[in-house]
Design a protein around this motif. Structure first.
Motif, PDB file in Angstrom:
ATOM      1  N   UNK A 118       0.929  -1.071   0.008  1.00  0.00           N
ATOM      2  CA  UNK A 118       0.034  -0.068  -0.060  1.00  0.00           C
ATOM      3  C   UNK A 118       0.878   1.382  -0.136  1.00  0.00           C
ATOM      4  N   UNK A 119       0.250   2.514  -0.315  1.00  0.00           N
ATOM      5  CA  UNK A 119       0.759   3.706   0.014  1.00  0.00           C
ATOM      6  C   UNK A 119       0.102   4.424   1.098  1.00  0.00           C
ATOM      7  N   UNK A 120       0.655   4.359   2.295  1.00  0.00           N
ATOM      8  CA  UNK A 120      -0.053   4.724   3.703  1.00  0.00           C
ATOM      9  C   UNK A 120      -0.772   6.096   3.403  1.00  0.00           C
ATOM     10  N   UNK A 121      -2.030   6.167   3.695  1.00  0.00           N
ATOM     11  CA  UNK A 121      -2.732   7.801   3.806  1.00  0.00           C
ATOM     12  C   UNK A 121      -1.965   8.282   4.780  1.00  0.00           C
ATOM     13  N   UNK A 122      -1.840   9.640   4.449  1.00  0.00           N
ATOM     14  CA  UNK A 122      -1.325  10.661   5.363  1.00  0.00           C
ATOM     15  C   UNK A 122      -2.332  10.568   6.740  1.00  0.00           C
ATOM     16  N   UNK A 123      -1.552  10.709   7.816  1.00  0.00           N
ATOM     17  CA  UNK A 123      -2.219  10.611   9.203  1.00  0.00           C
ATOM     18  C   UNK A 123      -1.700  11.448  10.262  1.00  0.00           C
ATOM     19  N   UNK A 158      -6.026  11.725   8.049  1.00  0.00           N
ATOM     20  CA  UNK A 158      -6.709  10.748   8.885  1.00  0.00           C
ATOM     21  C   UNK A 158      -6.375  11.037  10.287  1.00  0.00           C
ATOM     22  N   UNK A 159      -7.188  11.027  11.203  1.00  0.00           N
ATOM     23  CA  UNK A 159      -6.947  10.958  12.907  1.00  0.00           C
ATOM     24  C   UNK A 159      -6.890   9.853  13.505  1.00  0.00           C
ATOM     25  N   UNK A 160      -5.699   9.527  13.810  1.00  0.00           N
ATOM     26  CA  UNK A 160      -5.497   8.168  14.539  1.00  0.00           C
ATOM     27  C   UNK A 160      -5.315   8.319  16.015  1.00  0.00           C
ATOM     28  N   UNK A 167       1.987  13.278  19.258  1.00  0.00           N
ATOM     29  CA  UNK A 167       1.573  13.824  18.275  1.00  0.00           C
ATOM     30  C   UNK A 167       2.282  14.218  17.283  1.00  0.00           C
ATOM     31  N   UNK A 168       2.155  13.839  16.182  1.00  0.00           N
ATOM     32  CA  UNK A 168       2.879  13.919  14.748  1.00  0.00           C
ATOM     33  C   UNK A 168       1.909  13.736  13.596  1.00  0.00           C
ATOM     34  N   UNK A 169       2.185  14.473  12.602  1.00  0.00           N
ATOM     35  CA  UNK A 169       1.724  13.998  11.138  1.00  0.00           C
ATOM     36  C   UNK A 169       2.587  13.288  10.491  1.00  0.00           C
ATOM     37  N   UNK A 170       2.130  12.061   9.904  1.00  0.00           N
ATOM     38  CA  UNK A 170       2.960  11.416   9.110  1.00  0.00           C
ATOM     39  C   UNK A 170       2.531  11.476   7.543  1.00  0.00           C
ATOM     40  N   UNK A 171       3.349  11.843   6.543  1.00  0.00           N
ATOM     41  CA  UNK A 171       3.204  12.037   5.021  1.00  0.00           C
ATOM     42  C   UNK A 171       4.373  11.058   4.837  1.00  0.00           C
ATOM     43  N   UNK A 172       4.155  10.457   3.216  1.00  0.00           N
ATOM     44  CA  UNK A 172       5.153   9.964   2.935  1.00  0.00           C
ATOM     45  C   UNK A 172       6.080  10.930   2.028  1.00  0.00           C
TER      46      UNK A 172
END
Length: 192
Positions: A118-123, A158-160, A167-172
């Protein structure tokens, strides 16, 4: 409430493996060797790397992340998909049903998974206290604004919510590079 700021992190291609697949790729009874802790508690980068082989090409030296998982999952960017000749669906981490498979080569063996690429959704990783402060709930989608010369707004982030999440936003890497982001840069969460 003032601006809701949080740090960003760029996620490079990586793989999560099951215990069974670890043994196939690295040998019977093999235990992953921790290289360093990652920002989310309990997650770590391992010394081990594998190669991915697709219909059109290969990517060597893909980092294994620990701990072992229930399902093997390969996370790549859309640009990596061009190299491999596979179009990865953009999915929430863990949602691998019906996703493409791929050949994985380790030092002691190889395997071909039938699904899991997969390509992980930004979250955004967030703990319950911060979620309450920011006024968001698990699985909610928000926008995130970046700053600087290549500033942009990411939608459908997406909020996880997790009890131990930091607390951190992940993008590829593709998305992070498009926005001119570096690990630790501050971004703004926008809740409609």
């Amino acid at each position: 409430m003032g601006k809701m700021m949080l740090p960003a992190a760029l996620s490079n291609r990586h793989i999560h493996l099951t215990e069974e697949d670890i043994e196939i790729l690295f040998g019977k009874g093999y235990d992953l060797i921790k290289l360093r802790d990652l920002s989310q508690p309990g997650q770590y980068a391992c010394e081990e790397k594998v190669d991915l082989v697709g219909p059109k090409g290969a990517i060597k030296g893909v980092r294994v992340l620990g701990p072992p998982r229930i399902k093997t999952q390969v996370e790549i960017s859309l640009a990596d998909g061009f190299i491999l000749g596979i179009v990865p669906p953009v999915r929430d981490s863990g949602d691998v049903t019906g996703s493409p498979g791929i050949k994985i080569i380790g030092p002691k063996g190889e395997l071909e998974i039938q699904e899991g690429l997969i390509a992980a959704a930004r979250h955004i990783h967030i703990n319950p206290n911060d979620a309450e402060t920011f006024g968001v709930v698990d699985k909610q989608r928000v926008k995130v604004r970046t700053f600087g010369f290549r500033a942009l707004i990411f939608e459908n982030v997406l909020i996880r919510v997790g009890d131990t999440s930091v607390l951190e936003m992940h993008v590829d890497m593709d998305e992070g590079n498009a926005a001119g982001l570096k690990n630790g840069d501050l971004v703004e969460m926008i809740v409609d």
